[in-house]
Design a protein around this motif. Structure first.
Motif, mmCIF file in Angstrom:
data_model
loop_
_atom_site.group_PDB
_atom_site.id
_atom_site.type_symbol
_atom_site.label_atom_id
_atom_site.label_comp_id
_atom_site.label_asym_id
_atom_site.label_seq_id
_atom_site.Cartn_x
_atom_site.Cartn_y
_atom_site.Cartn_z
ATOM 1 N N ARG A 94 0.849 -1.188 0.000
ATOM 2 C CA ARG A 94 0.000 0.000 0.000
ATOM 3 C C ARG A 94 0.888 1.243 0.000
ATOM 4 O O ARG A 94 1.844 1.338 0.752
ATOM 5 C CB ARG A 94 -0.906 0.011 1.220
ATOM 6 C CG ARG A 94 -1.718 1.291 1.307
ATOM 7 C CD ARG A 94 -2.514 1.369 2.559
ATOM 8 N NE ARG A 94 -3.555 0.374 2.618
ATOM 9 C CZ ARG A 94 -4.689 0.444 1.929
ATOM 10 N NH1 ARG A 94 -4.912 1.448 1.131
ATOM 11 N NH2 ARG A 94 -5.592 -0.501 2.050
ATOM 12 N N GLN A 95 0.532 2.200 -0.836
ATOM 13 C CA GLN A 95 1.261 3.457 -0.904
ATOM 14 C C GLN A 95 0.594 4.559 -0.087
ATOM 15 O O GLN A 95 1.225 5.522 0.300
ATOM 16 C CB GLN A 95 1.397 3.901 -2.367
ATOM 17 C CG GLN A 95 2.156 2.922 -3.232
ATOM 18 C CD GLN A 95 3.571 2.696 -2.745
ATOM 19 O OE1 GLN A 95 4.302 3.641 -2.500
ATOM 20 N NE2 GLN A 95 3.956 1.446 -2.586
ATOM 21 N N ASP A 96 -0.700 4.422 0.166
ATOM 22 C CA ASP A 96 -1.453 5.445 0.872
ATOM 23 C C ASP A 96 -1.543 5.086 2.357
ATOM 24 O O ASP A 96 -2.470 4.421 2.801
ATOM 25 C CB ASP A 96 -2.846 5.573 0.248
ATOM 26 C CG ASP A 96 -3.636 6.734 0.816
ATOM 27 O OD1 ASP A 96 -3.239 7.276 1.873
ATOM 28 O OD2 ASP A 96 -4.654 7.086 0.210
ATOM 29 N N LEU A 97 -0.549 5.518 3.114
ATOM 30 C CA LEU A 97 -0.480 5.151 4.527
ATOM 31 C C LEU A 97 -1.587 5.825 5.335
ATOM 32 O O LEU A 97 -2.074 5.255 6.312
ATOM 33 C CB LEU A 97 0.891 5.493 5.096
ATOM 34 C CG LEU A 97 2.067 4.784 4.412
ATOM 35 C CD1 LEU A 97 3.378 5.189 5.052
ATOM 36 C CD2 LEU A 97 1.886 3.278 4.435
ATOM 37 N N ARG A 98 -1.994 7.014 4.931
ATOM 38 C CA ARG A 98 -3.086 7.691 5.624
ATOM 39 C C ARG A 98 -4.363 6.861 5.515
ATOM 40 O O ARG A 98 -5.049 6.625 6.511
ATOM 41 C CB ARG A 98 -3.308 9.083 5.031
ATOM 42 C CG ARG A 98 -4.475 9.830 5.652
ATOM 43 C CD ARG A 98 -4.695 11.189 4.963
ATOM 44 N NE ARG A 98 -5.927 11.779 5.411
ATOM 45 C CZ ARG A 98 -7.132 11.526 4.899
ATOM 46 N NH1 ARG A 98 -7.259 10.678 3.889
ATOM 47 N NH2 ARG A 98 -8.218 12.119 5.359
ATOM 48 N N GLN A 99 -4.672 6.405 4.298
ATOM 49 C CA GLN A 99 -5.876 5.588 4.116
ATOM 50 C C GLN A 99 -5.761 4.285 4.895
ATOM 51 O O GLN A 99 -6.732 3.830 5.489
ATOM 52 C CB GLN A 99 -6.134 5.315 2.634
ATOM 53 C CG GLN A 99 -7.417 4.524 2.411
ATOM 54 C CD GLN A 99 -7.818 4.475 0.961
ATOM 55 O OE1 GLN A 99 -7.863 5.476 0.286
ATOM 56 N NE2 GLN A 99 -8.112 3.279 0.476
#
Length: 75
Positions: free
Chosen positions: A21-26
């Motif tokens: 996953r690249q979107d750590l916030r999500q």
């Protein structure tokens, strides 16, 4: 974002285990929603995710189909 997928023997599209996953916030939002679902209820988790603009398909996958979550172990 393009997500690599593979299909299990039941024909479900699953996230490729090698995909990072690249979107750590999500990721953090989704993980918190899963905790909310476990400690409270599914509707509270859905509302939490909706309020943070998580796409409906992601909400359905992570809350209603836990076997399709990233990192979920096959049954």
């Amino acid at each position: 974002m393009n997500r690599q997928q593979h299909h299990d023997s039941g024909g479900l599209a699953l996230a490729d285990p090698a995909y990072q996953r690249q979107d750590l916030r999500q990721r953090d939002i989704v993980n918190h929603a899963i905790s909310v679902q476990e400690s409270s209820n599914t509707m509270a988790a859905i509302e939490y995710l909706k309020s943070r603009d998580i796409p409906p398909d992601v909400i359905a996958r992570v809350l209603l189909e836990p076997q399709r979550r990233r990192g979920a172990l096959p049954h």
